[in-house]
Every structure is written in C-alpha cells, then in structure tokens.
Scaffold this motif. Sequence first.
Motif, PDB file in Angstrom:
ATOM      1  N   LEU A 194       3.330  10.076  -7.632  1.00  0.00           N
ATOM      2  CA  LEU A 194       4.232  10.393  -8.744  1.00  0.00           C
ATOM      3  C   LEU A 194       3.464  10.539 -10.052  1.00  0.00           C
ATOM      4  N   LEU A 195       2.508   9.652 -10.278  1.00  0.00           N
ATOM      5  CA  LEU A 195       1.694   9.742 -11.488  1.00  0.00           C
ATOM      6  C   LEU A 195       0.891  11.034 -11.505  1.00  0.00           C
ATOM      7  N   PHE A 196       0.300  11.386 -10.374  1.00  0.00           N
ATOM      8  CA  PHE A 196      -0.471  12.630 -10.282  1.00  0.00           C
ATOM      9  C   PHE A 196       0.423  13.842 -10.542  1.00  0.00           C
ATOM     10  N   ALA A 197       1.616  13.846  -9.973  1.00  0.00           N
ATOM     11  CA  ALA A 197       2.539  14.962 -10.184  1.00  0.00           C
ATOM     12  C   ALA A 197       2.961  15.058 -11.647  1.00  0.00           C
ATOM     13  N   GLY A 198       3.221  13.921 -12.272  1.00  0.00           N
ATOM     14  CA  GLY A 198       3.586  13.923 -13.688  1.00  0.00           C
ATOM     15  C   GLY A 198       2.457  14.423 -14.575  1.00  0.00           C
ATOM     16  N   LEU A 199       1.243  13.981 -14.285  1.00  0.00           N
ATOM     17  CA  LEU A 199       0.091  14.448 -15.068  1.00  0.00           C
ATOM     18  C   LEU A 199      -0.161  15.937 -14.857  1.00  0.00           C
ATOM     19  N   ALA A 200      -0.038  16.396 -13.633  1.00  0.00           N
ATOM     20  CA  ALA A 200      -0.232  17.825 -13.364  1.00  0.00           C
ATOM     21  C   ALA A 200       0.816  18.655 -14.091  1.00  0.00           C
ATOM     22  N   TRP A 201       2.062  18.180 -14.101  1.00  0.00           N
ATOM     23  CA  TRP A 201       3.121  18.894 -14.816  1.00  0.00           C
ATOM     24  C   TRP A 201       2.843  18.916 -16.317  1.00  0.00           C
ATOM     25  N   ALA A 202       2.392  17.779 -16.880  1.00  0.00           N
ATOM     26  CA  ALA A 202       2.104  17.703 -18.312  1.00  0.00           C
ATOM     27  C   ALA A 202       0.948  18.625 -18.688  1.00  0.00           C
ATOM     28  N   ILE A 203      -0.064  18.686 -17.842  1.00  0.00           N
ATOM     29  CA  ILE A 203      -1.201  19.566 -18.109  1.00  0.00           C
ATOM     30  C   ILE A 203      -0.764  21.026 -18.055  1.00  0.00           C
ATOM     31  N   ALA A 204       0.091  21.364 -17.083  1.00  0.00           N
ATOM     32  CA  ALA A 204       0.555  22.747 -16.959  1.00  0.00           C
ATOM     33  C   ALA A 204       1.451  23.152 -18.125  1.00  0.00           C
ATOM     34  N   GLN A 205       2.220  22.222 -18.679  1.00  0.00           N
ATOM     35  CA  GLN A 205       3.145  22.542 -19.751  1.00  0.00           C
ATOM     36  C   GLN A 205       2.508  22.489 -21.141  1.00  0.00           C
ATOM     37  N   GLN A 214       0.808  -1.216   0.000  1.00  0.00           N
ATOM     38  CA  GLN A 214       0.000   0.000   0.000  1.00  0.00           C
ATOM     39  C   GLN A 214       0.851   1.281   0.000  1.00  0.00           C
ATOM     40  N   PRO A 215       1.921   1.400   0.800  1.00  0.00           N
ATOM     41  CA  PRO A 215       2.736   2.623   0.727  1.00  0.00           C
ATOM     42  C   PRO A 215       3.385   2.820  -0.642  1.00  0.00           C
ATOM     43  N   ALA A 216       3.838   1.746  -1.259  1.00  0.00           N
ATOM     44  CA  ALA A 216       4.443   1.859  -2.590  1.00  0.00           C
ATOM     45  C   ALA A 216       3.396   2.274  -3.620  1.00  0.00           C
TER      46      ALA A 216
END
Length: 170
Positions: A101-112, A92-94
């Motif tokens: 990490l997936l959420f951060a990557g998607l948020a970065w992609a949406i912002a860029q 569960q922690p992993a």
Amino acid sequence: MENAFQEAVFWALAAVTVGGALLVVTQRDMLRAALALIVSFLGAAGLYAQMNAAFVAVAQVLIYGGAVSVLVIFAVMMTRDVPAANRGAPVQPAALAAAALLFAGLAWAIAQAEWTLLPDALPGPLEAVFVDSASTLGTLLLTDYVLAFEAVGVLLLAAVIGALALVRER
C-alpha cells in the motif's frame, strides 16, 4: 555521448541500490542481509555523488556504509540464537500488505507530482550552496550552527557511554 554515459551510470547505481535492498528483505541469513544492506547504502551514496551532493554522499558512506553497518553486523554477531531470530513472524502478511500500500501510494504521488527544474539564474546564497556545497556546509557548521553541531557531538558521546554501560559485565 556524455549524457548517455551518465544515464548508464545512473541505471547501474539504481540497479545496485534496489538489488541490494531486495536482497536485504529476501535473505534468510541475517549476516548476508547486513552485507546486502551495505551494498544498498553504497549504491545510494553513488546516486548522491552523481547528483553533485558530495557532502551527502560522503556522509552516506561514513555514517551508513561504515558506522551503521558495523553496528548491525555486531548486533548479528552478538545474537545468541540467530536461527530462531530468522523465523517468520505472524505479522509478516500484514507487513507485506502495508508495504505494498505504501509503495502504491508513493508511486501514485510521484506520477501526479508536477516536476519542475530549477531556474537558470539562482539567488547568490542558493547558488553558492549548489556550486560548492561541502565548503559552504562546513563553514555554516563551524560558524552559524556551531552550538547545534557541538550539542549533537555531546549527545552521540552520551549514547556511546550509555551503550557501553549497558553491555558491561557486572
């Protein structure tokens, strides 16, 4: 005034969809999580309807809001030891870290991303899809893509027969 109403409806549907999804992952009871999943599916269908994607909205309600949700609820009801299935897993922690990490990557992609609107004048065939999508999709499914449509129907029938053969008592 109309634009403010549409924006309010969008934010209400977005809140219902995200709230239902959060309830799915935070509920300890699997049946309540399945019911929250239905709420999330219906909120997504409302978002599709607001984007004038009538065919996708109806498919979302029928396939996910109906069939998949009933399947999940039947699976929960057929599970013999539901409290044992509700316990946390050692991974569960992993899984939470991977999701973050997936959420951060998607948020970065949406912002860029460079978001552009469709041009005012669309080519004829494209305009027909946007104006009358359900009718155009129905015509395409029953003319140009009838073989693929029938093949999917046969595949789903085989899946149902296989599922019935697996659960049948000997």
